[in-house]
Write a protein that holds these residues in place. Sequence first.
Motif, short mmCIF file in Angstrom:
data_model
loop_
_atom_site.label_atom_id
_atom_site.label_comp_id
_atom_site.label_asym_id
_atom_site.label_seq_id
_atom_site.Cartn_x
_atom_site.Cartn_y
_atom_site.Cartn_z
N PHE B 190 -15.63 35.33 -14.27
CA PHE B 190 -16.94 35.67 -13.73
C PHE B 190 -17.67 36.58 -14.71
O PHE B 190 -17.06 37.28 -15.51
CB PHE B 190 -16.85 36.30 -12.34
N LEU B 191 -18.98 36.48 -14.63
CA LEU B 191 -19.84 37.30 -15.47
C LEU B 191 -20.74 38.07 -14.52
O LEU B 191 -21.12 37.56 -13.48
CB LEU B 191 -20.66 36.37 -16.36
N PHE B 192 -21.01 39.30 -14.83
CA PHE B 192 -21.91 40.03 -13.94
C PHE B 192 -22.89 40.89 -14.74
O PHE B 192 -22.61 41.32 -15.86
CB PHE B 192 -21.13 40.87 -12.92
N GLY B 193 -24.00 41.07 -14.13
CA GLY B 193 -25.02 41.90 -14.74
C GLY B 193 -25.59 42.84 -13.70
O GLY B 193 -25.65 42.49 -12.51
N SER B 194 -25.94 44.01 -14.13
CA SER B 194 -26.55 44.97 -13.21
C SER B 194 -27.16 46.09 -14.02
O SER B 194 -26.98 46.18 -15.23
CB SER B 194 -25.51 45.53 -12.25
#
Lengths: 514, 394
Positions: B190-194
């Motif tokens: 998974f890839l996440f951005g915030s």
Amino acid sequence: MNPSFFSILPISLCVLILILFLLVIYFWLTLNTREEKIAQLENSHKKMVRSFNELDEQAKLIVKTDLELNKAQEELDKRLNGLNALQRTSRQINQALNEDEIFEKLKNSLFEELGFSKTLIVVIDEKQRPKSRTQIGFDERTTKQALEVLFKDDYLKNTLNEGRAISSINSPRKTKERMLQIFDTEHYVLAPIVTQTGMLGFIFVGNRSDAPAVTQGDEELIAILAGQIGQAIENAQLFDKVFRSSQELEIKVKDRTKQLATALSQVEEINRKKTEFISAVSHELRTPLTSIKGYAAILMAGKIGDIPDAVKERLGKINTHSDNLVNLINNLLDIARIESGRVDMHFGVYKTKLLIDNIVDLLTPQVTAKEIKLNVALSPLIPDVYIDLSQAERIFINLLSNAVKFTPKKGTITLSVLPSSGKGFATFEIADSGIGIAPADVEKLFSEFFRAENEINQTVKGTGLGLVLAKDIVHAHHGKIWVNSQLGKGTSFFFTLPIDKGIFDTNKQNTPLT
Amino acid sequence: MPTSIAIGFSQAEDPKDAAHQACVLVKNQLNSITTDMVIIFASIHYCSKEVLSVIHTILKPARLVGSSSASIIFSEDIYKRGLAILAINSQDLNFAVASTSYHPGDPLDQIGFEFGRKINADYKSSITRQASIIFCDGLSLYDDQLLRGMKELLGRSLLIAGAFSCDDFKLKRTFQFYQQDLLSKSVVGFLFGSNSAVAFSNKHGFRPLGKPRTITRVEGTVIQTIDHKPAISIYEEFLKDDAKNLKKGLLKSSIDHYPLGIYLEDQQQYLLRYPVDILNDGSIVCQASVPLNSEVHLTISNKDSCKNAAAEAAQEIKMALAGRQPQILIVFESMVRHRTLSQYSFIEIQTIKEILGYSTPLIGMSSFGELCPAGLDENKTNLQNGSISLLAIC
């Protein structure tokens, strides 16, 4: 004068020679220093190599020690984890109430935690057939084959029967090969499940060759687990037995209770009929008896002519016997009435002292005639009684009459009210210094028509109904009556009478009037 | 909406029951009909399609990834058996997931490229991507090419970390969870951005033993000679009799206490490698490639050095977060390290909690290799063996 050697050489040559000389010295010195440095470096290198090698050797020592520690630690951890898993499992299987539940609780995870990929737990059933209860890493076919081969192997069979566990660390080579053939495992533990009655089955756990070898600790753990399973099975069997027995007992108790209830109802019916019969017969007897007594009285009075003395004497006997017969019939009728609940009881509050005084007055002539000393022991705090006066008086009269009858001349009779008399009741005691009653007769005292065998009863006539009547009247008051007696020393009769009206409400449902 | 994080765990014997129990726990904490992101860590017993089906029915996750593991790590204990579900609902965090399967011989750069393409396509937000966490099959050999392929699309500066899936030390098959599928020989992630902070750290705490030796011949992941002798001789010299059964008991014997430590000059750190196979010529097969002519040692650790390594990793995270409290802490710990530490393995978790706070939710898995950024070169990613990785998301 000869010119000097230097004077004949040109100055430049001299300088050159000097330079060359200096250069030679310089190179010589430099060479010396380099050689020294090389030697030093070589020395340092040797030292470093030696240090590295020593470091390596030290590291090897560290690894050796560390390896030993790690092995000990691993074995310890394995034992610890195994024991923890075993403890959890033991707690669960010991709570199981039947064999199926035990094996349900032996989860696959236990054997995974113990580090075994293959597990077979076999229990021998009642028909002596081996039955697989847990199988991990085995299918039905391989299990069947393994069991067939295992139980044909005398060594393995005997070892299990002797209650010994075997493992790949203590098996002879041939056994190892055999186990590899049977179970396809190189590392294994085989432990019997033993109960008090003998071998009940076995546990086999194992791993293939690529797994770590089993240890003494593994063997001990599996042997403990086998023991726990054996004990759990034994407990479950015992529980099952107790449960079955208790169920059988419950059924028996129910049957017996039913039988007793039927018998009781029959007895009650018979008793009712007996009471009705006695009542009817008594009535029928009393009418002609009254006539007999009447005619006897007319004859004795000479109303139809003088009669000789001998006839008068005989008529007197007829009169006396008729009176006895009337008493007997009256007693029987009273008993029948009380037992059938047909008697009307008129309860009221009465002064206990007054009741006792009246009784004593009534019996004084008999007591005086036999020179008996009658003691009355009454506390000033004695409570009033709640009784049917006329019926209650009959209790006292019957018991005191008996006491007078069986107490020899100059004997003692004591009538007392006991201070502790149970809640809602007063306890009365009539004690005599008479001949006493044999223990075998005590039990029968309150049975109808029973008369103890003694000299007095042989000479003094009686109906054998007085105590029965006293008992019935006490029961009609919801009281109790009992007797203590010692042959040759005397007898004490005890009975209770209510002091509280409320006692009738409390005992209404539990105590019948008879 | 603030970020909601829920953790469910069950050890029920029936995998479907376990999934149901863990989901109910999660559902009660999230109090939501759907779930944005679900991450699963499961011991082999719970790796089944039915488990996934139950999770999808109850939690209705938009995205789901996960991995099989030898043990599940929590802040209160480490369990060898169980099913753990980490569920996140958030408007601050944006997720994307992807998976790619591969076979031996497949060009790993293309696999990585394909993975990058898929995960990029799934990332719909304009918010900066912060990190990608991947789970790879632990029984397949790893090559830097995989990451290189990924980074071609995801960018060299993106933090890529992760763990290699493992089983219960049988080394037979590992599983990766991806959406409705239960995969093997795959890479999922998974890839996440915030806009919130993310920190990552990896340490091992092993120390070199003895004199330095040199890898004199190597071919990819196979170390053929060390100091011109068959590579296995390094173990034979140190382990003596215990070295006899090395081939037989790889990752099950004393060898796992002494991984090879390869000194990387450019990163100034030791890269750990557990031998995963030993060839007949005495060559040692490692999980990932090692550089030629590099200095190599046997390495050793003890519970104190491991505890110190965990403390160092936690301190790095703390410094990187500059006082912000992580919302979730994900731990990847080497399965072999976990096993060699045995009953002491929890002291590492205890230490991490002491430094990062007892209230921070913590979940993790045992891995057969940890992917982490290289010490001095953040653009490079190493495969470490025997280490502990921490990922903190604020």
